[in-house]
Design a protein around this motif. Structure first.
Motif, short mmCIF file in Angstrom:
data_model
loop_
_atom_site.label_atom_id
_atom_site.label_comp_id
_atom_site.label_asym_id
_atom_site.label_seq_id
_atom_site.Cartn_x
_atom_site.Cartn_y
_atom_site.Cartn_z
N SER A 167 -28.47 93.09 27.40
CA SER A 167 -28.93 91.49 26.43
C SER A 167 -28.32 91.96 25.13
CB SER A 167 -30.65 92.82 25.91
OG SER A 167 -30.59 93.63 24.83
N GLN A 168 -28.18 90.79 24.47
CA GLN A 168 -27.33 90.39 23.46
C GLN A 168 -27.38 91.85 22.24
OE1 GLN A 168 -28.32 86.56 21.21
NE2 GLN A 168 -26.95 87.02 20.42
N GLU A 169 -28.30 92.31 22.50
CA GLU A 169 -28.98 93.17 21.28
C GLU A 169 -28.36 94.64 21.24
OE1 GLU A 169 -31.62 91.31 22.76
OE2 GLU A 169 -32.96 91.27 21.59
N ILE A 170 -28.16 95.02 23.72
CA ILE A 170 -27.47 96.18 23.37
C ILE A 170 -25.21 95.12 23.15
CG2 ILE A 170 -25.68 97.16 24.85
CD1 ILE A 170 -28.46 97.36 26.20
N THR A 171 -25.43 94.30 23.27
CA THR A 171 -23.71 94.26 23.28
C THR A 171 -23.03 94.38 21.72
OG1 THR A 171 -24.69 92.12 23.79
CG2 THR A 171 -23.38 93.13 25.47
N THR A 172 -24.61 93.00 20.84
CA THR A 172 -24.94 93.28 19.40
C THR A 172 -24.29 94.60 18.46
OG1 THR A 172 -25.10 91.19 19.24
CG2 THR A 172 -24.65 92.40 17.32
N THR A 173 -24.69 95.68 18.36
CA THR A 173 -24.95 96.58 18.39
C THR A 173 -23.55 97.39 18.51
OG1 THR A 173 -27.27 97.48 18.92
CG2 THR A 173 -26.36 99.19 18.70
N VAL A 174 -22.86 97.70 20.15
CA VAL A 174 -21.94 98.39 20.54
C VAL A 174 -20.96 97.79 20.20
CG1 VAL A 174 -20.86 98.37 23.17
CG2 VAL A 174 -23.01 98.94 23.07
N LEU A 175 -20.75 96.47 19.86
CA LEU A 175 -19.80 95.92 19.06
C LEU A 175 -19.20 96.64 18.01
CD1 LEU A 175 -19.30 91.84 20.48
CD2 LEU A 175 -17.92 94.04 21.14
N GLY B 177 -30.49 95.86 30.68
CA GLY B 177 -29.87 97.25 30.11
C GLY B 177 -31.25 97.51 29.28
N GLY B 178 -32.21 97.67 29.25
CA GLY B 178 -33.48 98.11 28.16
C GLY B 178 -32.94 98.75 26.68
N HIS B 179 -33.06 100.02 26.68
CA HIS B 179 -32.56 100.45 25.05
C HIS B 179 -31.83 100.98 25.79
CE1 HIS B 179 -35.61 98.30 22.90
NE2 HIS B 179 -36.33 98.55 23.68
N MET B 180 -31.33 101.55 26.29
CA MET B 180 -30.39 102.25 26.60
C MET B 180 -28.64 103.49 26.11
SD MET B 180 -27.08 100.49 29.99
CE MET B 180 -27.19 101.81 30.50
N GLU B 181 -28.48 102.06 24.77
CA GLU B 181 -27.79 101.94 23.90
C GLU B 181 -28.05 103.48 22.72
OE1 GLU B 181 -29.75 99.14 21.59
OE2 GLU B 181 -29.28 99.93 23.49
N LEU B 182 -28.83 103.31 22.31
CA LEU B 182 -29.92 104.03 21.94
C LEU B 182 -30.38 105.24 22.56
CD1 LEU B 182 -32.87 101.80 20.01
CD2 LEU B 182 -30.34 101.96 19.52
#
Length: 351
Positions: free
Chosen positions: A158-166, A83-88
């Motif tokens: 990635s875990q970074e994305i899921t952690t940030t979203v939650l 997912g790259g940095h798609m959340e940001l």
């Protein structure tokens, strides 16, 4: 995993990747989801693709949508496994579009309709479609919410994305959804498994209820004085579910007509400019063509009339308006004056 159990045995369907299948992010994946946005959410209307109407930046939103509540939703797509940095990226876009007005949304949607080759792509037609989608025909100017939803769709996260979203969803009241798009190859066919991973579907109802409660608390403090009351209509056949104003008036008028009240009499009760007729028994495009010519209705006003639910009486076809504003209860009362026993209505919040 995905299994084939055609013969009673469980045979694993091989997972593949978008890269291996030569599925391009924009030309293939994005185009398919644009034309089938319901796979992400049933309640979305795509209003722009590759939206980039921002100052001092060349960034573009993959898909910009609007939901039934006039809230914009940013959809970001990635074919990668992390997912790259798609959340940001999506958060930046959400902030940028959060100041969009309804006029800007209308212009954006008109450009999108033109880009996809829709025959009705002028601003008036786009505005009428948006108002119909938002169920806001009674409002002169719907208000686009400052809140913006986000949908992240990727082969994996990635875990970074899921952690940030939650974290953002739980502690900051964000509405970010993660949807995994996993391709499989089976008997020469490319299959796509679409799974919502955040929030978990089992917990989504609870989260929706919590957001509604918070929204209701905000609305109580709002200076918005629009009356969005819904009405339950009672006929000899029983009570309806809570209906928006225009649907309540249509339901009561239709029930009266079905029980023998002439359309002309109903028109007299609701008002001469709110229910008008054309000669003959017409329907569909022919009906609207004759109606618009006789009563000087422009193309953009077509969705302000119940052309899909005409009243046919003797040698005339009648159309009922969708535009009622603050007159709803007054009109319902006048219709009840025509009604025999067994008809009535009440506001949905009344016991």
């Amino acid at each position: 995993m995905l299994f084939d159990m055609t013969d009673g045995a469980l045979v694993a369907v091989p997972k593949t990747t978008f890269a291996a299948e030569k599925v391009l992010e924009r030309a293939h994946l994005q185009a398919a989801i644009r034309d089938n946005i319901r796979v992400l959410d049933e309640g979305l209307l795509v209003v722009a693709e590759e939206f980039g109407e921002f100052e001092d930046t060349h960034r573009r939103i993959d898909l910009l949508c609007v939901d039934r509540g006039a809230r914009l939703v940013v959809v970001e797509l990635k074919r990668t496994e992390d997912g790259g940095h798609m959340e940001l990226q999506a958060l930046r876009y959400a902030a940028m579009v959060s100041i969009m007005t309804f006029d800007e949304l209308t212009a954006t949607f008109a450009r999108h309709l033109k880009a996809i080759g829709d025959a009705e792509h002028n601003v008036d037609a786009a505005r009428a479609r948006l108002i119909e989608w938002l169920d806001a025909v009674e409002l002169d100017e719907p208000v686009v919410s400052r809140e913006v939803g986000v949908i992240l769709a990727a082969a994996n996260f990635s875990q970074e994305i899921t952690t940030t979203v939650l974290w953002l969803n739980e502690f900051y009241g964000m509405d970010i959804t993660c949807i995994r798009l996993r391709p499989y190859r089976h008997e020469g066919r490319l299959l796509l498994d679409v799974q919502q991973v955040i929030p978990l579907p089992e917990a989504e109802e609870l989260m929706v209820r919590l957001r509604k409660r918070e929204a209701a608390a905000r609305d109580a403090k709002s200076t918005d004085t629009r009356d969005l009351t819904k009405y339950v209509v009672r006929t000899p056949e029983g009570e309806t579910e809570p209906l928006p104003k225009r649907q309540a008036i249509l339901k009561l008028a239709r029930a009266l007509h079905d029980h023998g009240t002439p359309a002309k009499t109903i028109a007299g009760a609701v008002g001469a400019k709110k229910m008008m007729a054309v000669p003959g028994h017409l329907e569909g495009e022919t009906l609207w063509e004759q109606f618009s010519q006789q009563h000087a209705q422009t193309e953009g006003r077509g969705r302000r009339w119940f052309s899909e639910a005409p009243f046919v009486d003797e040698d005339s076809t009648w159309l009922l308006s969708k535009m009622w504003g603050t007159q709803t209860e007054e009109v319902l009362d006048r219709l009840l004056d025509l009604a025999p026993t067994g008809f009535g209505y009440r506001a949905a919040n009344e016991i």
